[in-house]
Write a protein that holds these residues in place. Structure first.
Motif, PDB file in Angstrom:
ATOM      1  N   ASP A 125      -5.986  -6.426   6.364  1.00  0.00           N
ATOM      2  CA  ASP A 125      -4.870  -7.312   6.717  1.00  0.00           C
ATOM      3  C   ASP A 125      -4.852  -8.554   5.831  1.00  0.00           C
ATOM      4  O   ASP A 125      -3.792  -9.033   5.436  1.00  0.00           O
TER       5      ASP A 125
ATOM      6  N   SER B 204      -4.237  -4.520  13.271  1.00  0.00           N
ATOM      7  CA  SER B 204      -5.646  -4.785  13.017  1.00  0.00           C
ATOM      8  C   SER B 204      -6.423  -4.924  14.327  1.00  0.00           C
ATOM      9  O   SER B 204      -7.527  -4.390  14.481  1.00  0.00           O
TER      10      SER B 204
ATOM     11  N   ALA C 289      -7.147   1.659   8.567  1.00  0.00           N
ATOM     12  CA  ALA C 289      -6.726   0.266   8.348  1.00  0.00           C
ATOM     13  C   ALA C 289      -5.841   0.139   7.121  1.00  0.00           C
ATOM     14  O   ALA C 289      -4.803  -0.539   7.151  1.00  0.00           O
TER      15      ALA C 289
ATOM     16  N   GLY D 119      -1.842   0.151   7.482  1.00  0.00           N
ATOM     17  CA  GLY D 119      -1.449  -1.192   7.066  1.00  0.00           C
ATOM     18  C   GLY D 119      -0.399  -1.160   5.976  1.00  0.00           C
ATOM     19  O   GLY D 119       0.591  -1.911   6.020  1.00  0.00           O
TER      20      GLY D 119
END
Length: 491
Positions: A239, A397, A376, A380
């Motif tokens: 992130d 996240s 992730a 993302g």
């Protein structure tokens, strides 16, 4: 080595917690000061340097500090001295490689993060890892030998030094992040000497004896964890990377100031992990200790919840006021990130990693983190393409972190051969939730009747009323908030 005194776990956790709290609290104070002296772009660059350092730290440390908690409880004190000396030397070598990587790779890193100013900052910062990596591992050493009081003194003193050395040059010499780095370097030199002295304290008067623990065996334990921690770093950095690259330094500054752990929460979870790891490592050697291990786990879980949940509920409700007090009104958007980040605190009281690692399940731990890392980055990036919204990215996240905690906990229960019902005090958790929701409802009603405009005054008054109501009415819901303090009062 003499058996670990389990009756003193609460005291060891207290000192470890105080040390952890000082680290997080002083980091927040430093951020609060620097945000008022740097503009958003310069502060964002400074936070990007920290992001790069913390991301690569887990790679270059090779998880060697974890070795202390796992192996030292299994060896005598004189052989422990040899283990500590050898691992500290390995950390210095790794720190030197880390410094070289930052210096020679600074231009590439700056290009990846699309910030040309970052290259110069990383070059100035590059000597610091060589100084700081040999300081790692103190938690495992001092927790094993029941000397976490020294850990608290070390962390408080070195963090105060770091705060002064970073902030004073910026405030009184030049308003520049480069001067903050100069101060950090000076504090790192002093921290290195202090850490080497503190590492030697458990071994005063002890004649070193060569241990049977080979470097190869050390690496056989630590290197599988490197994969886990690289994956963990990838999860945490995803992130940050996406927001830094696709939304710019200003949004990254807002995100960095809001998407943070609550200091006391980090204190409790960190202290619990530090203290339980060597204890679990000792207990799992004997299957007859399974009931004792389960009891210890449940006790630690409930005590953590009783400390953490009241804080999370209160700070979630007052996030806007907290952010305004810390960073000023220009960082108002950080409050949204702060609320999102706090949701994970309802689950991360389940500190499952010490249990998995003490069971020797480092490969499974690596696999769990590896799957999380892949998710992730893939999800993302899809969020960037679909929504292009940093808040949704932060929410994803948190959801991923919660999912990994739940799965890790279920797996730990399976490996122990203990049902989930025996691992979680479900009824006590339900009572705790209901009590805190009721108190917040009362607080909301009082705020409606007696509105306070000043954020600091509002937080102070509400905090006093909230704490009084929680502590005084807990017994009516069957929640003993005082249980956390009883061991210290009885002592």
């Amino acid at each position: 080595m003499a058996g670990i005194n389990k009756s003193s776990n609460s005291y060891q956790a207290l000192w470890a917690g105080i040390g952890s709290l000082s680290s997080f609290a002083l980091a927040i104070v430093s951020a609060a000061v620097l945000t008022r002296y740097f503009d958003k772009t310069e502060y964002g660059t400074y936070r990007q340097i920290l992001f790069v350092y913390n991301s690569m730290l887990v790679v270059f440390s090779a998880q060697l500090p974890k070795v202390f908690s796992y192996y030292l409880p299994k060896y005598s004190l004189d052989k422990g001295k040899d283990i500590v000396n050898r691992i500290t030397l390995l950390l210095f070598i790794s720190g030197t490689l880390f410094s070289a990587f930052l210096f020679f790779g600074s231009n590439l890193i700056a290009a990846i993060l699309k910030n040309t100013e970052l290259a110069a900052g990383l070059k100035y910062f590059s000597p610091i890892p060589m100084l700081l990596l040999p300081t790692l591992g103190l938690q495992g050493i001092l927790s094993t030998y029941r000397k976490t009081k020294y850990l608290a003194f070390y962390q408080i003193s070195t963090r105060v030094l770091m705060l002064l050395f970073i902030v004073v040059p910026v405030v009184f010499i030049e308003n520049s992040y480069i001067f903050a780095i100069y101060g950090w370097m000076g504090a790192s030199i002093l921290t290195l000497f202090i850490a080497l002295y503190v590492k030697s304290l458990p071994f005063k008067g002890v004649v070193k004896q060569k241990s049977e623990l080979s470097t190869r065996k050390i690496l056989n334990y630590s290197l599988p964890l490197v994969g886990a921690v690289i994956a963990g770093m990838a999860i945490k950095s995803a992130d940050q990377f996406f927001i830094s690259r696709y939304f710019g330094a200003e949004v990254f500054a807002e995100f960095s100031n809001g998407f943070i752990p609550i200091p006391v929460v980090s204190m409790v979870t960190s202290a619990t992990s530090i203290v339980l790891m060597p204890v679990f490592s000792k207990l799992v050697e004997n299957e007859n200790n399974l009931e004792e291990l389960t009891t210890l786990w449940k006790s630690a879980l409930m005590k953590s919840a009783i400390i953490i949940y009241p804080l999370v509920f209160f700070m979630f409700y007052h996030a806007d006021s907290i952010i305004e007090i810390l960073y000023g009104v220009k960082y108002a958007k950080s409050a949204t990130y702060f609320r999102i980040a706090m949701l994970v605190n309802l689950f991360n009281i389940i500190v499952f990693s010490p249990l998995l690692l003490s069971l020797g399940k480092s490969k499974f731990y690596s696999l769990l983190n590896g799957v999380g890392a892949v998710l992730a980055w893939i999800v993302g990036y899809l969020i960037i393409l679909t929504f292009n919204n940093p808040f949704i990215l932060a929410a994803w996240s948190v959801f991923l972190s919660i999912s990994m905690v739940v799965f890790g906990f279920i797996s730990s229960s399976h490996y122990l051969g203990v049902s989930l019902n025996k691992m979680i005090p479900t009824e006590q958790f339900f009572r705790l939730f209901m009590h805190l929701i009721l108190i917040l409802t009362i607080l909301f009603g009082l705020e409606y009747l007696f509105s306070i405009s000043n954020s600091f005054l509002k937080l102070s008054v509400h905090g006093f009323v909230y704490a009084a109501l929680v502590l005084l009415t807990g017994k009516y819901f069957g929640v003993d908030y005082w249980m956390v303090f009883k061991p210290f009062l009885n002592k």
